[in-house]
Design a protein around this motif. Structure first.
Motif, short mmCIF file in Angstrom:
data_model
loop_
_atom_site.label_atom_id
_atom_site.label_comp_id
_atom_site.label_asym_id
_atom_site.label_seq_id
_atom_site.Cartn_x
_atom_site.Cartn_y
_atom_site.Cartn_z
N LEU A 140 -1.44 7.08 -3.71
CA LEU A 140 -2.15 7.79 -2.66
C LEU A 140 -3.66 7.70 -2.87
CD1 LEU A 140 -1.40 9.48 -0.14
CD2 LEU A 140 -1.56 11.52 -1.56
N ALA A 141 -4.09 7.67 -4.14
CA ALA A 141 -5.52 7.62 -4.45
C ALA A 141 -6.15 6.30 -4.01
CB ALA A 141 -5.73 7.82 -5.95
N SER A 142 -5.34 5.29 -3.75
CA SER A 142 -5.88 4.01 -3.27
C SER A 142 -6.35 4.10 -1.83
CB SER A 142 -4.82 2.91 -3.41
OG SER A 142 -3.70 3.17 -2.58
N ASP A 143 -5.95 5.15 -1.13
CA ASP A 143 -6.39 5.38 0.24
C ASP A 143 -7.74 6.09 0.20
OD1 ASP A 143 -6.85 6.60 2.82
OD2 ASP A 143 -4.74 6.25 3.28
N PRO A 144 -8.79 5.53 0.82
CA PRO A 144 -10.13 6.15 0.76
C PRO A 144 -10.14 7.59 1.25
CG PRO A 144 -10.25 3.92 1.66
CD PRO A 144 -8.78 4.26 1.55
N PHE A 145 -9.31 7.90 2.24
CA PHE A 145 -9.31 9.27 2.79
C PHE A 145 -8.77 10.26 1.77
CE2 PHE A 145 -7.07 12.75 4.94
CZ PHE A 145 -8.12 13.30 5.67
N PHE A 146 -7.69 9.90 1.06
CA PHE A 146 -7.04 10.84 0.14
C PHE A 146 -7.65 10.83 -1.26
CE2 PHE A 146 -3.60 10.26 3.27
CZ PHE A 146 -3.28 11.59 3.51
N ARG A 147 -8.56 9.90 -1.51
CA ARG A 147 -9.16 9.81 -2.85
C ARG A 147 -9.85 11.11 -3.25
NH1 ARG A 147 -12.44 4.90 -2.60
NH2 ARG A 147 -10.38 3.90 -2.51
N ASN A 148 -10.46 11.77 -2.28
CA ASN A 148 -11.18 13.01 -2.57
C ASN A 148 -10.25 14.21 -2.75
OD1 ASN A 148 -13.67 11.70 -2.35
ND2 ASN A 148 -13.70 11.98 -0.12
N PHE A 149 -8.95 14.01 -2.49
CA PHE A 149 -8.01 15.12 -2.59
C PHE A 149 -7.02 14.91 -3.74
CE2 PHE A 149 -9.30 14.80 1.85
CZ PHE A 149 -9.70 16.10 2.12
N ARG A 150 -7.40 14.07 -4.69
CA ARG A 150 -6.49 13.76 -5.80
C ARG A 150 -6.08 15.02 -6.56
NH1 ARG A 150 -5.28 9.08 -8.91
NH2 ARG A 150 -4.29 9.69 -10.86
N ARG A 151 -7.03 15.88 -6.86
CA ARG A 151 -6.73 17.08 -7.64
C ARG A 151 -5.74 17.97 -6.89
NH1 ARG A 151 -5.84 18.68 -12.58
NH2 ARG A 151 -6.52 20.80 -13.03
N LEU A 152 -5.91 18.10 -5.58
CA LEU A 152 -4.99 18.89 -4.77
C LEU A 152 -3.59 18.28 -4.80
CD1 LEU A 152 -4.26 21.08 -2.68
CD2 LEU A 152 -5.12 19.53 -0.91
N ASN A 153 -3.51 16.97 -4.63
CA ASN A 153 -2.20 16.29 -4.66
C ASN A 153 -1.53 16.44 -6.01
OD1 ASN A 153 -2.28 15.34 -1.97
ND2 ASN A 153 -3.60 13.65 -2.57
N GLU A 154 -2.32 16.38 -7.08
CA GLU A 154 -1.75 16.55 -8.42
C GLU A 154 -1.14 17.93 -8.58
OE1 GLU A 154 -4.63 13.55 -11.06
OE2 GLU A 154 -5.07 15.71 -10.92
N LYS A 155 -1.81 18.95 -8.05
CA LYS A 155 -1.28 20.31 -8.16
C LYS A 155 -0.02 20.49 -7.33
CE LYS A 155 -4.07 22.13 -11.10
NZ LYS A 155 -3.55 22.55 -12.43
N LEU A 156 0.01 19.91 -6.13
CA LEU A 156 1.21 19.99 -5.29
C LEU A 156 2.39 19.31 -5.99
CD1 LEU A 156 -0.28 19.19 -1.75
CD2 LEU A 156 0.54 21.40 -2.58
N VAL A 157 2.13 18.17 -6.58
CA VAL A 157 3.18 17.44 -7.29
C VAL A 157 3.66 18.23 -8.50
CG1 VAL A 157 3.52 15.44 -8.80
CG2 VAL A 157 2.59 15.12 -6.51
N GLU A 158 2.76 18.91 -9.19
CA GLU A 158 3.15 19.73 -10.34
C GLU A 158 4.12 20.83 -9.92
OE1 GLU A 158 -0.12 21.34 -12.50
OE2 GLU A 158 -1.04 19.37 -12.90
N VAL A 159 3.85 21.46 -8.79
CA VAL A 159 4.74 22.51 -8.30
C VAL A 159 6.13 21.95 -8.02
CG1 VAL A 159 5.17 24.12 -6.39
CG2 VAL A 159 2.88 23.92 -7.35
N ILE A 160 6.17 20.81 -7.34
CA ILE A 160 7.46 20.18 -7.00
C ILE A 160 8.24 19.83 -8.25
CG2 ILE A 160 8.54 18.18 -5.90
CD1 ILE A 160 6.01 18.15 -4.02
N GLU A 161 7.55 19.24 -9.24
CA GLU A 161 8.23 18.82 -10.46
C GLU A 161 8.60 19.99 -11.35
OE1 GLU A 161 6.74 14.27 -11.16
OE2 GLU A 161 5.53 15.85 -12.07
N ASP A 162 7.81 21.06 -11.33
CA ASP A 162 8.14 22.23 -12.16
C ASP A 162 9.45 22.87 -11.71
OD1 ASP A 162 5.94 21.89 -13.73
OD2 ASP A 162 4.72 23.45 -12.76
N TYR A 163 9.67 22.93 -10.41
CA TYR A 163 10.93 23.49 -9.91
C TYR A 163 12.09 22.52 -10.09
CZ TYR A 163 8.99 27.68 -7.70
OH TYR A 163 8.41 28.91 -7.47
N SER A 164 11.81 21.23 -9.97
CA SER A 164 12.82 20.18 -10.18
C SER A 164 14.10 20.46 -9.39
CB SER A 164 13.14 20.06 -11.68
OG SER A 164 13.93 18.92 -11.93
N LEU A 165 13.94 20.77 -8.10
CA LEU A 165 15.08 21.10 -7.25
C LEU A 165 15.35 20.07 -6.15
CD1 LEU A 165 14.50 24.94 -6.64
CD2 LEU A 165 16.25 23.89 -8.08
#
Length: 241
Positions: A140-165
């Protein structure tokens, strides 16, 4: 909507709240269907499943009436071709699972159209099993638009993986084997395959118990049928030249 001056979403929420307040009406209709396997085709508005209470309360009432319930959440498979949308789908699926509080089966539907809007960045099992999502954030970071939102995407992914559901079962309604796999997963989720209303052989029970958890081979078959491999794509380009 006309009588109360409501828009489409407001009218739908009002109807669900009205149903919640009149569950006696629903119970009378359902009494005539005792012994049947029922499907409730619910509206597509996500707020009904992520934070609004009406439908959740109706489902809780059904459980009190001894209905064995399972939620089946359909997601268009072509969202897998867009990393940003797929992360959104994962968040919505997780929020729904936590809010509805039912045995839950997530389904990637319309598998025959999965690459309608683009190619998959990874193999299909990466999306169905929701494997290491850090690769998705990097992609996703390869997309110029989403590059500035990497930290947000990382946090969203952490939530998804922490629940592992969250995981998905692939579905194409024109494919009997695909339909059978989804039905098997739903039957296992709501306990129907272990019920006493029908004769179930030991072989059938064992198949239902383990089949929904070990479907890598069937996912691979779906990949080969509906997802164009990179080697095949290159071969077709060479032939065109």
């Amino acid at each position: 909507m006309a009588g109360l001056g409501l828009g489409p979403n407001g009218g739908l929420l009002y109807c669900m709240e009205y149903l919640e307040a009149n569950t006696d009406w629903l119970r009378e209709r359902l009494r005539a269907l005792r012994g049947h396997y029922l499907l409730f085709d619910c509206p597509g508005q996500v707020e009904l499943y992520t934070h609004h209470q009406a439908l959740k309360n109706v489902l809780a009432q059904l459980a009190k009436w001894d209905f064995r319930l399972a939620a089946v959440h359909l997601v268009d498979s072509h969202y897998c071709t867009d990393p940003g949308k797929f992360i959104s789908v994962l968040c919505t699926s997780l929020a729904t699972m936590l809010h509805v509080e039912l045995p839950h089966v997530n389904v990637l539907s319309k598998m025959d159209l999965i690459e309608q809007y683009g190619k998959l960045a990874f193999n299909l099992d990466y999306y169905t099993e929701v494997l290491d999502l850090s690769y998705l954030v990097d992609h996703l970071a390869s997309d110029p638009f989403f590059r500035n939102f990497r930290r947000l995407n990382e946090k969203l992914v952490e939530v998804i993986e922490d629940y592992s559901l969250v995981s998905f079962v692939p579905l194409n309604v024109q494919d009997k084997q695909s339909m059978r796999q989804v039905l098997q997963a739903v039957d296992k989720a709501n306990g129907y395959c272990f019920g006493d209303q029908e004769h179930r052989s030991l072989e059938a029970l064992m198949s239902a118990a383990v089949g929904a958890d070990f479907h890598f081979s069937s996912t691979l078959a779906v990949q080969e049928k509906y997802v164009q491999s990179q080697d095949k794509a290159v071969e077709e380009e060479v032939m065109d030249l």
